[in-house]
Design an enzyme around this catalytic site. Structure first.
Site, PDB file in Angstrom:
ATOM      1  CG  LEU A 186      -1.989  -0.832   1.367  1.00  0.00           C
ATOM      2  CD1 LEU A 186      -2.656  -1.158   2.642  1.00  0.00           C
ATOM      3  CD2 LEU A 186      -3.133  -0.844   0.312  1.00  0.00           C
ATOM      4  N   GLY A 187       2.098   1.142   0.684  1.00  0.00           N
ATOM      5  CA  GLY A 187       3.177   2.176   0.585  1.00  0.00           C
ATOM      6  C   GLY A 187       4.111   2.125   1.687  1.00  0.00           C
ATOM      7  N   GLY A 189       6.719   3.808   4.433  1.00  0.00           N
ATOM      8  CA  GLY A 189       6.905   4.811   5.273  1.00  0.00           C
ATOM      9  C   GLY A 189       8.381   4.909   5.794  1.00  0.00           C
ATOM     10  N   GLY A 190       8.383   5.636   7.030  1.00  0.00           N
ATOM     11  CA  GLY A 190       9.782   5.942   7.490  1.00  0.00           C
ATOM     12  C   GLY A 190      10.277   4.750   8.175  1.00  0.00           C
ATOM     13  CG  PHE A 191       9.300   3.755  11.890  1.00  0.00           C
ATOM     14  CD1 PHE A 191      10.314   3.943  12.679  1.00  0.00           C
ATOM     15  CD2 PHE A 191       8.446   5.082  11.659  1.00  0.00           C
ATOM     16  CE1 PHE A 191      10.516   4.956  13.330  1.00  0.00           C
ATOM     17  CE2 PHE A 191       8.780   6.312  12.506  1.00  0.00           C
ATOM     18  CZ  PHE A 191       9.686   6.109  13.657  1.00  0.00           C
ATOM     19  N   GLY A 192       9.010   1.388   7.691  1.00  0.00           N
ATOM     20  CA  GLY A 192       8.899  -0.002   6.971  1.00  0.00           C
ATOM     21  C   GLY A 192       7.856   0.296   5.835  1.00  0.00           C
ATOM     22  CB  VAL A 194       1.424  -0.261   5.128  1.00  0.00           C
ATOM     23  CG1 VAL A 194      -0.066  -0.680   5.425  1.00  0.00           C
ATOM     24  CG2 VAL A 194       1.985   0.571   6.210  1.00  0.00           C
ATOM     25  CE  LYS A 209       3.820   1.904  10.041  1.00  0.00           C
ATOM     26  NZ  LYS A 209       2.924   2.979  10.596  1.00  0.00           N
ATOM     27  CG  ASP A 427       2.910  12.887  11.486  1.00  0.00           C
ATOM     28  OD1 ASP A 427       2.950  14.097  10.684  1.00  0.00           O
ATOM     29  OD2 ASP A 427       3.510  11.931  10.858  1.00  0.00           O
TER      30      ASP A 427
HETATM   31  N1  LIG Z   1      -4.665   0.947   7.707  1.00  0.00           N
HETATM   32  C1  LIG Z   1      -4.260   1.478   6.695  1.00  0.00           C
HETATM   33  N2  LIG Z   1      -5.078   1.061   5.363  1.00  0.00           N
HETATM   34  C2  LIG Z   1      -4.481   1.664   4.250  1.00  0.00           C
HETATM   35  N3  LIG Z   1      -3.475   2.156   4.100  1.00  0.00           N
HETATM   36  C3  LIG Z   1      -2.682   2.345   4.800  1.00  0.00           C
HETATM   37  C4  LIG Z   1      -2.934   2.159   6.234  1.00  0.00           C
HETATM   38  N4  LIG Z   1      -2.139   2.351   7.150  1.00  0.00           N
HETATM   39  C5  LIG Z   1      -1.103   3.020   6.402  1.00  0.00           C
HETATM   40  N5  LIG Z   1      -1.200   2.833   5.154  1.00  0.00           N
HETATM   41  C6  LIG Z   1      -0.579   3.352   3.890  1.00  0.00           C
HETATM   42  O1  LIG Z   1       0.621   2.917   3.953  1.00  0.00           O
HETATM   43  C7  LIG Z   1       1.568   3.785   3.536  1.00  0.00           C
HETATM   44  C8  LIG Z   1       2.868   3.849   4.661  1.00  0.00           C
HETATM   45  O2  LIG Z   1       2.182   4.140   5.832  1.00  0.00           O
HETATM   46  P1  LIG Z   1       3.110   4.559   7.206  1.00  0.00           P
HETATM   47  O3  LIG Z   1       2.175   4.586   8.251  1.00  0.00           O
HETATM   48  O4  LIG Z   1       4.274   3.423   7.385  1.00  0.00           O
HETATM   49  O5  LIG Z   1       3.894   5.820   6.607  1.00  0.00           O
HETATM   50  P2  LIG Z   1       3.571   6.922   6.405  1.00  0.00           P
HETATM   51  O6  LIG Z   1       2.596   7.653   7.306  1.00  0.00           O
HETATM   52  O7  LIG Z   1       3.455   7.285   5.111  1.00  0.00           O
HETATM   53  O8  LIG Z   1       4.922   7.809   6.937  1.00  0.00           O
HETATM   54  P3  LIG Z   1       5.776   7.762   8.169  1.00  0.00           P
HETATM   55  O9  LIG Z   1       5.464   6.563   9.180  1.00  0.00           O
HETATM   56  O10 LIG Z   1       6.996   8.032   8.009  1.00  0.00           O
HETATM   57  O11 LIG Z   1       4.871   9.056   8.935  1.00  0.00           O
HETATM   58  C9  LIG Z   1       0.793   5.180   3.642  1.00  0.00           C
HETATM   59  O12 LIG Z   1       0.788   5.476   2.062  1.00  0.00           O
HETATM   60  C10 LIG Z   1      -0.332   5.168   4.116  1.00  0.00           C
HETATM   61  O13 LIG Z   1      -1.566   5.594   3.434  1.00  0.00           O
END
Ligand SMILES: Nc1ncnc2c1ncn2[C@@H]1O[C@H](COP(=O)(O)OP(=O)(O)OP(=O)(O)O)[C@@H](O)[C@H]1O
Length: 654
Positions: A186-187, A189-192, A194, A209, A427
């Protein structure tokens, strides 16, 4: 003396830069390897110590206390860190199993050597299904196939030459592998990253995640902060948490940021833009100075670009290419989006790529933290992209009402976080507000026109849900050492340079001031209220381009809203300016915001059987007509606008 013509000079410096980059990458690789080895060593040591304590005291609770006490002493003298904490028990047991396995294998080798002497096997072999007889049979087969006497040639485990942490700790019983089908990413992020996954047992889909904690020497407390917060939250406007667990990482960690995809494109895009560096916050790699906000520029921190008409230059990828190809990408089905996937994700230090490249260095994690969450099919950022590309100012009253309802639902989630869970999110931004499709009468849901092409599905009920609790903090402490706070952000910024600089659009000015002056950061709910004020403005003001958005948000941070907006949305303007006041003590409390007249009055709300407040169930059919009307009206306005512009051009030519 050396002379260079300018050409050779630049060629030499380019080579030098490359060599320097490579050297830095190698050094960084070596450093991460050391960190990883160190962590493995300490985890192994604590795993052994735990076993040892169990030998000394057969009572499980006493042996645990004994173990904790010894570890605390060892921590004081710097031999272990927090490898003994309960959260890592699962990981320690994997080390213990791996050790048992290692001992059993070593004994097998000895047995091969001494098989004539029939050295007894371990009383409780690590692999119970392999009985003594089976082992003997297997051994005979090996001897026959090799045509040699095993006792004469003690056989080494074929893997032993490639002996690595991963082979050694390889978990055969991964809950993730056994119970889930990974559908697509799905995407990141900073720590890994999802992933969208399907549970094989209940058949439902979830967001999973995967956090790779050792990626950048993250303290254990931070690793578990997100799950500990999520686990205690239970509110319709907060992403639902299901479970979390740790597994040893036997797989290769994907690059958290792959410069070949997003970062490189991003940097290229930035280079082609004429953006004044004066508006920037510098994200430094230096531990001590994480953010240096250019105060001389009146706190301007918004950084974005007009990318309308040059969308090829900047293209930010939220999900992996595979994900978009599969057509399953939950967000970002907005291919026609004129801003690219994330117009807030622009770094303002394009030359500084070392942090991005550091993220591609070899995987050196030792465990993966899995967080199983509710899958949300959309998020506010993507929704706003889609809406803004279809609608233009001025919005009609109905649109305002819906977006205010949406805001109110978000507000309820934040009130719960502040008042009930005693946390501060830190955040809040549209990309961290997910939109989950829901039934008409779900608490906190809002009927939204989703602005996708399929007109039949245009209107659906969505519940906004706050997610991403990676920066959440207890609101008891009230102040936070700026170094510690900046390190939180720095970690994320280094790995994920785009995201968190983008987040700065929502960062309260007092945070940036404190970070710039290295003073204590005031941790208060006012930080979230500021971010919510910006979100409210974005909900009500459809920007035409990313540049317009950047400028408007920068103005708002100076306390200025567009005239036409104030004219049309007097009450909303006051609320936005109140919430985004520079002085945090002048911002309203959330309870003040909830009491605000412009939020839907209670007469518009209905009570559920449980007495919970539901937002008024709007008639889908009527709303659909309204939405169609707004879009039609906006289309006509745009056409009229284009016609007038053409006429103007013609007149100028004459
Ligand atoms: N519950 C969820 N359902 C659908 N997509 C999700 C969900 N949680 C996270 N994502 C998607 O996964 C991606 C990564 O999410 P993640 O929370 O790891 O990082 P982030 O918010 O993009 O960055 P950071 O953690 O660095 O703030 C994002 O694009 C987010 O939209």
């Amino acid at each position: 003396m050396l002379y260079h013509d300018s050409g050779s000079l630049s060629a030499t410096s380019a080579t030098d830069t490359l060599a320097l980059d490579q050297a830095l990458s190698l050094r960084e690789g070596g450093r991460l390897k050391d960190i990883s080895a160190n962590r493995h060593g300490r985890l192994l040591f604590t795993a052994l110590l735990e076993n040892f304590c169990q030998l000394y005291d057969s009572d499980p609770s006493r042996s645990r206390r004994l173990f904790t006490l010894i570890c605390q002493t060892l921590k004081r003298i710097g031999i272990v860190d927090e490898e003994y904490i309960d959260e890592l028990a699962g990981i320690r047991s994997t080390y213990q199993s791996a050790l048992h396995h290692l001992i059993t294998q070593a004994r097998e080798v000895l047995f091969e050597e001494d098989h004539d002497k029939k050295v007894p096997l371990p009383i409780k072999p690590y692999v119970p299904e392999r009985s003594y007889e089976e082992l003997q049979g297997a051994l005979q087969r090996i001897s026959l196939s090799e045509g040699s006497n095993p006792s004469n040639s003690p056989k080494q485990d074929s893997q032993s030459s490639n002996f690595t942490y991963y082979s050694w700790l390889h978990t055969k019983h991964s809950r993730y592998v056994n119970d889930f089908d990974e559908l697509h990413m799905l995407g990141k992020g900073g720590f890994g990253a999802v992933y969208r996954v399907r549970n094989r047992v209940d058949g439902a889909e979830y967001a999973m995640k995967k956090v790779f904690p050792t990626f950048q020497q993250v303290p254990y407390t931070k690793i578990f902060r997100e799950i500990k917060s999520l686990a205690k939250l239970d509110h319709p406007n907060i992403v639902r948490y299901y479970a979390s667990w740790l597994e040893n990482a036997s797989e290769v960690v994907p690059n958290v940021r792959n410069p070949s995809v997003s970062s490189t494109k991003m940097i290229q895009g930035l280079e082609s833009l004429d953006i004044s560096r004066d508006d920037s916050i510098t994200v430094a790699n230096n531990e001590d100075s994480v953010y240096s906000d250019d105060r001389s520029n009146n706190d301007s921190i918004i950084f974005a670009a007009d990318i309308s008409g040059q969308s090829d230059n900047i293209y930010f990828q939220k999900a992996s290419p595979e994900a978009s190809e599969s057509g399953n990408s939950s967000h970002g089905e907005d291919s026609e989006n004129k801003y690219g996937s994330s117009y807030d994700e622009i770094i303002e230090n394009p030359g500084n790529t070392s942090a991005l490249y550091a993220s591609t260095i070899a995987p050196l994690n030792c465990f993966v933290l899995y967080i199983q969450m509710q899958l949300c099919t959309d998020d506010l950022e993507s929704y706003l992209f889609r809406r803004n590309s279809k609608i233009s100012f001025p919005l009609s009253i109905v649109d305002t009402r819906i977006h205010i309802q949406l805001f109110r639902a978000i507000l309820h989630g934040v009130v719960y976080i502040h008042e009930v869970a005693h946390l501060i999110h830190r955040d809040i931004k549209p990309s961290n507000i997910f939109l989950a499709k829901s039934l008409t009468f779900d608490r906190g849901s809002v009927p939204l026109y989703n602005y996708r092409d399929n007109a039949n599905n245009g209107l659906s009920n969505y519940t906004p849900k706050l997610g991403d609790f990676g920066l959440v903090i207890d609101n008891e402490g009230k102040t936070l050492n700026s170094v510690s706070f900046s390190k939180d952000l720095q970690h994320v910024s280094q790995v994920n340079a785009t995201q968190h600089v983008g987040t700065m659009s929502y960062a309260a000015p007092e945070l940036l001031d404190a970070l710039a002056s290295h003073s204590n950061v005031p941790v208060s709910e006012a930080i979230d209220i500021f971010a919510l004020g910006i979100v409210l403005f974005e909900l009500l003001y459809p920007f035409d381009t990313a540049m317009e958005r950047a400028l408007r948000l920068r103005d708002l941070r100076q306390g200025v809203l567009p005239d036409e907006f104030i004219e049309k949305h007097g009450c909303e303007s006051s609320l936005i300016l109140w919430m985004t006041a520079k002085d945090p003590s002048k911002r309203p409390m959330l309870s003040d915001v909830l009491k605000c007249d412009l939020l839907p009055s209670y007469s518009e709300e209905v009570l559920s059987e449980k007495g919970e407040i539901l937002l008024s169930p709007l008639s889908a059919a009527t709303d659909h007509c309204y939405w169609e009307g707004i879009i039609q009206e906006n289309k006509q306005l745009r056409e009229e606008n284009a016609r007038l512009r053409n006429e103007l051009e013609e007149l100028k030519k004459r």
